[in-house]
Each structure stands twice: as C-alpha cells, then as structure tokens.
Design an enzyme around this catalytic site. Structure first.
Site, PDB file in Angstrom:
ATOM      1  CG  HIS A  77       3.801  -0.759  12.553  1.00  0.00           C
ATOM      2  ND1 HIS A  77       4.783  -1.068  12.396  1.00  0.00           N
ATOM      3  CD2 HIS A  77       2.926  -1.510  11.960  1.00  0.00           C
ATOM      4  CE1 HIS A  77       5.083  -2.140  11.660  1.00  0.00           C
ATOM      5  NE2 HIS A  77       3.607  -2.349  11.202  1.00  0.00           N
ATOM      6  CB  SER A 123       3.697  -5.182   5.299  1.00  0.00           C
ATOM      7  OG  SER A 123       3.087  -6.430   5.682  1.00  0.00           O
ATOM      8  CD  GLU A 159      -2.508   1.289  13.167  1.00  0.00           C
ATOM      9  OE1 GLU A 159      -3.666   1.777  13.146  1.00  0.00           O
ATOM     10  OE2 GLU A 159      -2.222   0.338  12.473  1.00  0.00           O
ATOM     11  CB  SER A 176       1.537  -8.985   8.247  1.00  0.00           C
ATOM     12  OG  SER A 176       0.650  -7.962   7.789  1.00  0.00           O
ATOM     13  CB  CYS A 197      -0.914  -0.064   1.272  1.00  0.00           C
ATOM     14  SG  CYS A 197      -0.118   0.192   2.891  1.00  0.00           S
ATOM     15  CB  CYS A 216      -6.049   2.522   5.773  1.00  0.00           C
ATOM     16  SG  CYS A 216      -5.319   0.893   5.117  1.00  0.00           S
TER      17      CYS A 216
END
EC number: 1.17.7.4
Length: 317
Positions: free
Chosen positions: A74, A270, A126, A226, A12, A198
């Site tokens: 993050h 990722s 995060e 992830s 992304c 997102c």
C-alpha cells in the site's frame, strides 16, 4: 446449481510481487523479517507469512535496531521513509509500482506548489501513504475527498492551481462521479494523463458486473479490510444481486443459495486462488455443478523484484 468463475480474479501483479518480496527476504535473510502493516489485505496470506517468520507491525518503533523491514504493497509516507533511513534500517519496498506512480504525481504537484485533491477512503494505508508524499513547504496543500458530498464541502486555497489523484482500488463508477463533481466545482482542475485506478481493479470490477448480470448470488473471496474486495461486493449488490464477502469456504451459509439456479465466484486482488478452489469445492458439496470460467480480459503484467532478492539465472552449459 451452476457455478460461474469470474475472469480475471484474485492476485494482481502488485500483490504477487509484495508477497514474493517477503518470501524471498525470509529465504535470503532468515526470520524474523519485519513488515510494516499487513503486506496485503488478506488474512490467509498474512497468517501464512507469519508462520514463516514475518512479524507484522503497525509502526517502525516496533522494529528493533539493525533489523530488516518491508514496506507493504500500500506504500508509506515520506516521513516513514525518513524514519527508516535515520535509524539505519535495511528496507525492502513492496509498494505496488502503480501506487508509486501516484506518489510521484503527488510529489510533482507538491514541488510545483500546486494544490492536490486525493480521492480515497480515509484511514486506508494507501491513502495515508499518498497523503504523506505532499510537502506543504512550497505553499500548497493536499485534501482528501471520498464522495460528491465531500467535494461540495471542500474549500481550497487556490482553485486555479489544483490537481487530483485517486486511490488505486476505488470503485471505477463512483470515482468517475467524484471526478465529474470536481470538474464542475473546480473547472481548472488538472488530472492524471491516465486514470490512477489500477488495471486489476478495473478488470475485476468489469468481471463481477458480468457475474452479477448472469447469476442469482455472488461470492467475493476477500478479507473485510480489503478495499478492492469490498468494492466488488458493493458493485454486485448495486446490480440487485445478493453478494457476500467471505474469507474462505468456512464462512459460506447454505441458506444463501435457497432457490438460486446459479452462483458466481470472484476474488479480490489480494485473495489467493487456493481459497477460490476451496469455495468451489464447498459449493459442489452443496449441490453445485462443475464450475465454468467466464471469458475475460487476459492479464500478463509482471513487476520486477528488488535486485538483492532476484533469483540468479542458472548457467547454461
């Protein structure tokens, strides 16, 4: 056996930016460059950057005085930022701008004295960074919930002055259920104007649903740490399609495809495309046909680089 590729898949804009920040910092300043936590959650990417001279650390006390440090995609807490400032470390911030947006929401609620609930997974970097944006000095508090059961157990100080935000990489469907539970439990709760999950998370989850509906097996390329990659695997499994999370082609087990007429391949936000292509090559060695791309939502978002790391424009003459 047919091979179908999800679209979109893989990197992304936030991941692209974070990796490029580390690479350009290495180009401009030379090794070693210190990175707090894995810049993105992918083993292949991290090992590649480590080979170039990136040093990944858990905390800033592992970073020498005067060194350059990069914050991961993050995000980090205010406490970490203050520590870096106090030590005079040179910092490049690779926090995804969409994570920063959530940070700004939390800081605003904190300034207003409004209590805040974060929907997210405990222990994820995060979540730690987002929780760390809230300053309780103004009388409020921040709470973490992961599911509807957590909501049922939650006791807040001021139900009439409450808001919620979310981690950006959650399951869209799961999060909707948690938000419904929050609204039922706390009818006056406020939410963000636009969903915090997102665009890339949403798009990849939509794409894996299409794969799972039309394939006998789904492979998700991504690392076990992830968050968004794990959500893709879970989503396929909920649709009753066997799904496997793999770091690369070397983890593929031929018996996964016994009796399968089609296999779908996607990748977390990722995971680089080179790993997807290696997976496709392995599937073809196992008898797969040439891969077909499933039509999907086009992504053309690009996030800007820090000024010091931007490549100068070439003079035209």
């Amino acid at each position: 056996m047919k091979i179908k590729l999800a679209n979109p898949r893989g990197f992304c804009a936030g991941v692209d930016r974070a990796i490029e920040i580390v690479n350009r910092a290495l180009d401009v300043f030379g090794a070693p460059i210190y990175v707090r936590h894995e810049v993105v959650h992918n083993r292949f990417v991290v090992e590649g950057l480590r080979t170039r001279g990136a040093v990944f650390v858990d905390e800033l006390d592992e970073v020498p005085d005067g060194a350059l440090v990069i914050f991961s995609a993050h995000g980090v807490s205010q406490e970490v930022r203050q520590e870096a400032d106090a030590r005079g470390l040179k910092v490049f911030d690779a926090t995804c701008p969409l994570v920063t947006k959530v940070h700004m929401e939390v800081m605003r609620y904190s300034r207003d004295g409004r209590e805040c609930i974060l929907i997210g997974h405990a222990g994820h970097p995060e979540v730690e960074g987002t929780m760390g944006q809230y300053d309780s000095a103004n009388g409020g508090a921040i709470y973490l919930v992961e599911d509807e059961e957590d909501v049922g157990r939650l006791i807040v100080n001021d139900p009439g002055n409450l808001a919620y935000v979310t981690q950006t990489t959650l399951s869209v469907d799961d999060t909707a259920r948690v938000i419904d539970a929050l609204r039922q439990t706390f009818p006056e709760i406020k939410g963000p104007r636009k969903d915090d999950i997102c665009y890339a998370t949403q798009n990849r989850q939509d794409a894996v649903k299409e794969l799972a509906a039309t394939c006998d097996v789904v492979l998700v390329v991504g690392s076990v740490n992830s968050s968004n990659s794990n959500r893709l695997r879970e989503l396929a499994e909920r649709m009753q399609t066997p799904a496997y999370l793999i770091d690369g082609a070397h983890e593929i087990q031929p018996d996964w495809f016994a009796g399968a007429a089609s296999v779908g391949v996607t990748a977390g936000a990722s995971a680089p495309e080179v790993l997807v292509q290696q997976v496709v090559q392995r599937l073809r060695e196992l008898g797969g046909e040439a891969p077909a791309e499933i039509a999907g939502r086009e992504e053309n978002i690009v996030f800007s680089m820090p000024k010091e790391l931007r490549i100068p424009a070439v003079n035209q003459s």
